[in-house]
Design a protein around this motif. Structure first.
Motif, PDB file in Angstrom:
ATOM      1  N   ASN A   1      31.222  49.824  51.957  1.00 55.03           N
ATOM      2  CA  ASN A   1      31.759  50.418  50.729  1.00 55.03           C
ATOM      3  C   ASN A   1      33.259  50.688  50.807  1.00 55.03           C
ATOM      4  OD1 ASN A   1      31.557  52.440  52.598  1.00 55.03           O
ATOM      5  ND2 ASN A   1      30.165  53.713  51.419  1.00 55.03           N
ATOM      6  N   HIS A   2      33.873  50.336  51.939  1.00 54.42           N
ATOM      7  CA  HIS A   2      35.331  50.403  52.048  1.00 54.42           C
ATOM      8  C   HIS A   2      35.944  49.020  51.887  1.00 54.42           C
ATOM      9  CE1 HIS A   2      35.097  54.591  53.252  1.00 54.42           C
ATOM     10  NE2 HIS A   2      34.254  54.282  54.210  1.00 54.42           N
ATOM     11  N   ASP A   3      35.135  48.055  51.466  1.00 48.74           N
ATOM     12  CA  ASP A   3      35.578  46.676  51.217  1.00 48.74           C
ATOM     13  C   ASP A   3      36.068  45.992  52.483  1.00 48.74           C
ATOM     14  OD1 ASP A   3      35.003  47.052  48.507  1.00 48.74           O
ATOM     15  OD2 ASP A   3      37.005  47.807  48.090  1.00 48.74           O
ATOM     16  N   SER A   4      35.490  46.351  53.609  1.00 44.71           N
ATOM     17  CA  SER A   4      35.815  45.709  54.878  1.00 44.71           C
ATOM     18  C   SER A   4      34.649  44.817  55.295  1.00 44.71           C
ATOM     19  CB  SER A   4      36.094  46.749  55.963  1.00 44.71           C
ATOM     20  OG  SER A   4      37.184  47.576  55.610  1.00 44.71           O
TER      21      SER A   4
ATOM     22  N   SER B   1      39.493  38.276  56.776  1.00 43.70           N
ATOM     23  CA  SER B   1      40.584  39.031  56.156  1.00 43.70           C
ATOM     24  C   SER B   1      40.927  38.465  54.782  1.00 43.70           C
ATOM     25  CB  SER B   1      41.819  39.013  57.056  1.00 43.70           C
ATOM     26  OG  SER B   1      42.239  37.675  57.308  1.00 43.70           O
ATOM     27  N   GLU B   2      40.928  37.137  54.657  1.00 46.26           N
ATOM     28  CA  GLU B   2      41.192  36.504  53.364  1.00 46.26           C
ATOM     29  C   GLU B   2      40.078  36.822  52.371  1.00 46.26           C
ATOM     30  OE1 GLU B   2      43.471  32.540  55.179  1.00 46.26           O
ATOM     31  OE2 GLU B   2      41.346  32.471  54.635  1.00 46.26           O
TER      32      GLU B   2
ATOM     33  N   PHE C   1      38.084  39.794  47.614  1.00 47.43           N
ATOM     34  CA  PHE C   1      37.051  40.645  47.020  1.00 47.43           C
ATOM     35  C   PHE C   1      37.676  41.885  46.380  1.00 47.43           C
ATOM     36  CE2 PHE C   1      33.632  43.865  47.314  1.00 47.43           C
ATOM     37  CZ  PHE C   1      32.639  43.198  46.606  1.00 47.43           C
ATOM     38  N   VAL C   2      38.649  42.469  47.053  1.00 48.42           N
ATOM     39  CA  VAL C   2      39.349  43.633  46.502  1.00 48.42           C
ATOM     40  C   VAL C   2      40.109  43.245  45.236  1.00 48.42           C
ATOM     41  CG1 VAL C   2      41.187  45.309  46.922  1.00 48.42           C
ATOM     42  CG2 VAL C   2      39.513  44.812  48.713  1.00 48.42           C
ATOM     43  N   ASP C   3      40.764  42.081  45.253  1.00 42.65           N
ATOM     44  CA  ASP C   3      41.490  41.623  44.066  1.00 42.65           C
ATOM     45  C   ASP C   3      40.544  41.442  42.886  1.00 42.65           C
ATOM     46  OD1 ASP C   3      43.869  41.632  45.419  1.00 42.65           O
ATOM     47  OD2 ASP C   3      43.844  39.486  45.890  1.00 42.65           O
TER      48      ASP C   3
END
Length: 616
Positions: free
Chosen positions: A15-18, A57-58, A63-65
């Motif tokens: 849930n921290h987008d990692s 990492s990409e 996903f965040v974008d």
């Protein structure tokens, strides 16, 4: 699992987008690169940009974008004012909330490439994304849809997302993989329930007590499987089987990456899903095989049955149905009622037999769609009859799933009204009728009505229902209407519940006084005509509007909860024949090679989503 399904890669984010886990399949990825090279050569399209499976990492950055662009992980699903050309919501199809795309910015390049289709499944605190293998021309078709000026599927039938997905069986496989991975990492490894008669055989009773699958209980080596059968008591209520083993409850601990890698390697070697049964994979790893587990020489043992059953033989079928309904009590909005069901099975049969039976009543049940377990062989059906032949796996499994209409009508009818008499108090009224038109042996064992208030804290309520008891939680009022062991059968009953509910004060905006509140109406909304001269103000409408401005919209997964308080939810359980008419005739079930094995059939109907929309 269909051989047409291959998985290029999968990712798990927290849930921290990692990215906390990823797995790429080089064999499938090579097939993708080769297909893209052929596409470029055959089409002569040198501008075609395709993406290889990105670095973690990409992927996380993309996903965040997308979350920022689409408003949430799921996204809008429809073209809204915030939608931009090239985004998923620009396609204007709700399925884009589950099958998404990402624009990957390669670290060594300045331009981005489209990664699609990504099946998104959310389970607990995790986002599971699965990338199946498709043809390059499918990717190009979706890229065109993302930039089309047309809106929705009905505008351009020659190239719509629905027709595109129908041509991609790998999407279905990717959904199954995503859901299985979600269940594994959260520890939600449960077998479908199969109910037996109130007087089980000795073997069945021992199975219920030990949680075995009926393989000779006094064995030198414990055999695996799965969940036990749920037994029915004399009153007809279901009793759960044995609890899950500790090895299955991995969701209670931090993510076990080694166990997950081991499961993926066994369940889908080289990216091709073979057997996604967690119990089977665990059993093979824990127990192994012996010479006693050798299959018959003339039969090929399927992947879904790694061990052979030995013991008293029988077959059990259970129809589980769930009623989905929305009742609005408005002439201009028709009620919506449908049924989703599944036929669960448990076949305690020695060897590798084939089981067949005719599935009848398809026209009566008005079945819209059917899907079957990979063990089933189903020819093209026509009319009211469908022949089903299957080689059953071990333990409990879902033989088929279906969608149909309710042939009788909703088991619960009525209406729900809620009026806000002040900022922190609402008056409500229920008038309900239960089991109207339903005859014995259909029995409603329990029924509960819940009024959710997700954005307000309930302080107290006042009111006495004509039947049942009432309790409250911090954000809901629960009315237990039918709770007794006898239930309701062969008759209809009515229930009325008037009352009021009080909430904790609204902190973000309090009305200092009714005078200042009324005076502020025109200032807050210039479209409203001020009628202060005649003091004509609809207090209820104003209060609802005032509070709803402060309420953030809940997630689209709660489709009826767009505003402060919009619906009441009904939960019930009915035993007896299915509401759709779907059934299995025990006398028509045949087994080859022929053996003497009793066949049992049961049915239960549940409700997790019937709703009464608040009448205005």
């Amino acid at each position: 699992m269909s051989s047409n399904c291959s998985i290029r890669a999968l990712w798990i984010l927290n849930n921290h987008d990692s990215v906390i886990f990823s797995r790429k399949f080089p064999v499938v990825e090579k097939r993708w690169r080769d297909a893209c090279a052929k596409e470029v050569k055959s089409s002569g399209d040198d501008k075609f940009k395709y993406n290889i499976a990105p670095y973690d990492s990409e992927f996380a950055a993309a996903f965040v974008d997308r979350k920022k662009r689409e408003g949430s992980a799921r996204g809008y699903g429809l073209r809204v004012s915030q939608s931009v050309e090239g985004s998923d919501s620009w396609v204007d199809d709700p399925i884009t909330r589950h099958i998404i795309s990402l624009y990957i910015n390669k670290e060594e390049k300045s331009e981005s490439c489209l990664l699609w289709p990504l099946v998104l499944h959310m389970k607990g605190p995790y986002f599971i994304l699965v990338l199946p293998l498709v043809e390059p021309h499918h990717l190009k078709s979706y890229a065109r849809m993302c930039k089309s000026s047309d809106c929705g599927n009905s505008v351009k039938e020659d190239e719509s997302l629905c027709s595109l997905l129908l041509d991609l069986p790998s999407i279905t496989g990717a959904f199954i993989v995503a859901h299985t991975i979600g269940d594994v990492i959260t520890g939600d490894i449960t077998e479908p329930e199969v109910f037996v008669s109130a007087s089980p055989s000795v073997g069945g009773l021992l199975d219920s007590l030990t949680g075995s699958i009926g393989i000779s209980g006094i064995s030198a080596r414990a055999k695996p499987v799965a969940a036990s059968v749920a037994a029915s008591t004399a009153s007809g209520t279901a009793v759960s089987g044995a609890a899950m083993s500790d090895s299955q409850k991995i969701g209670s601990r931090p993510l076990d990456k080694d166990a997950l890698r081991s499961f993926i390697s066994s369940a889908m070697p080289f990216g091709t899903p073979l057997d996604l049964s967690y119990s089977n994979i665990s059993a093979i790893k824990t127990t192994g095989f012996s010479s006693a587990d050798m299959p018959p020489a003339d039969r090929k043992q399927p992947a879904w049955k790694p061990y052979l059953y030995k013991g008293k033989q029988r077959i059990m079928f259970t129809v589980h149905e769930t009623v989905h309904a929305a009742m609005y009590d408005r002439d201009e909005i028709p009620d919506s009622i449908s049924i989703s069901g599944q036929v669960n099975c448990r076949a305690e049969l020695e060897g590798l037999p084939d089981v067949s039976f005719p599935l009848t009543g398809l026209d009566t049940a008005r079945v819209e769609s059917l899907s079957f377990h990979p063990c089933a062989q189903v020819p093209e059906h026509g009319g009211d009859k469908q022949a089903v032949t299957f080689s059953p796996p071990l333990g409990n499994f879902v033989l088929m799933r279906y969608q149909s209409f309710c042939s009788i009508g909703p088991p619960v009818k009525g209406f729900y009204q809620l009026s806000m008499v002040s900022e922190n108090e609402g008056a409500f009224l229920f008038k309900l009728t239960f089991m109207e038109g339903y005859k014995a042996p259909l029995t409603m064992e329990f029924c509960t009505v819940t009024m959710p208030f997700p954005r307000r804290r309930v302080v107290s309520f006042d009111g006495t229902p004509s039947v049942g008891t009432v309790s409250t939680t911090e954000h809901s009022v629960e009315w237990k209407i039918i709770t007794g062991p006898r239930g309701v059968s062969g008759k209809s009953i009515e229930a009325i519940f008037p009352g009021t509910v009080k909430f904790a004060p609204w902190q973000s905006q309090r009305l200092n006084s009714s005078l200042s509140a009324y005076a502020g109406i025109a200032d807050e909304d210039s479209d409203l005509e001020t009628e202060s001269s005649s003091n004509i103000v609809n207090v209820e409408d104003y209060l609802m509007e005032k509070m709803n401005k402060d309420l953030q919209a809940v997630d689209l997964d709660e489709p009826f909860c767009w505003q402060a308080y919009d619906y009441a939810k009904v939960s019930f359980k009915i035993v007896g024949p299915s509401l759709s008419g779907m059934s299995v005739d025990p006398k028509s079930v045949s087994i080859f090679p022929a053996v003497k094995a009793p066949v049992e059939f049961s049915c239960q109907v549940l409700s997790v989503s019937p709703c009464f929309s608040r009448a205005s």
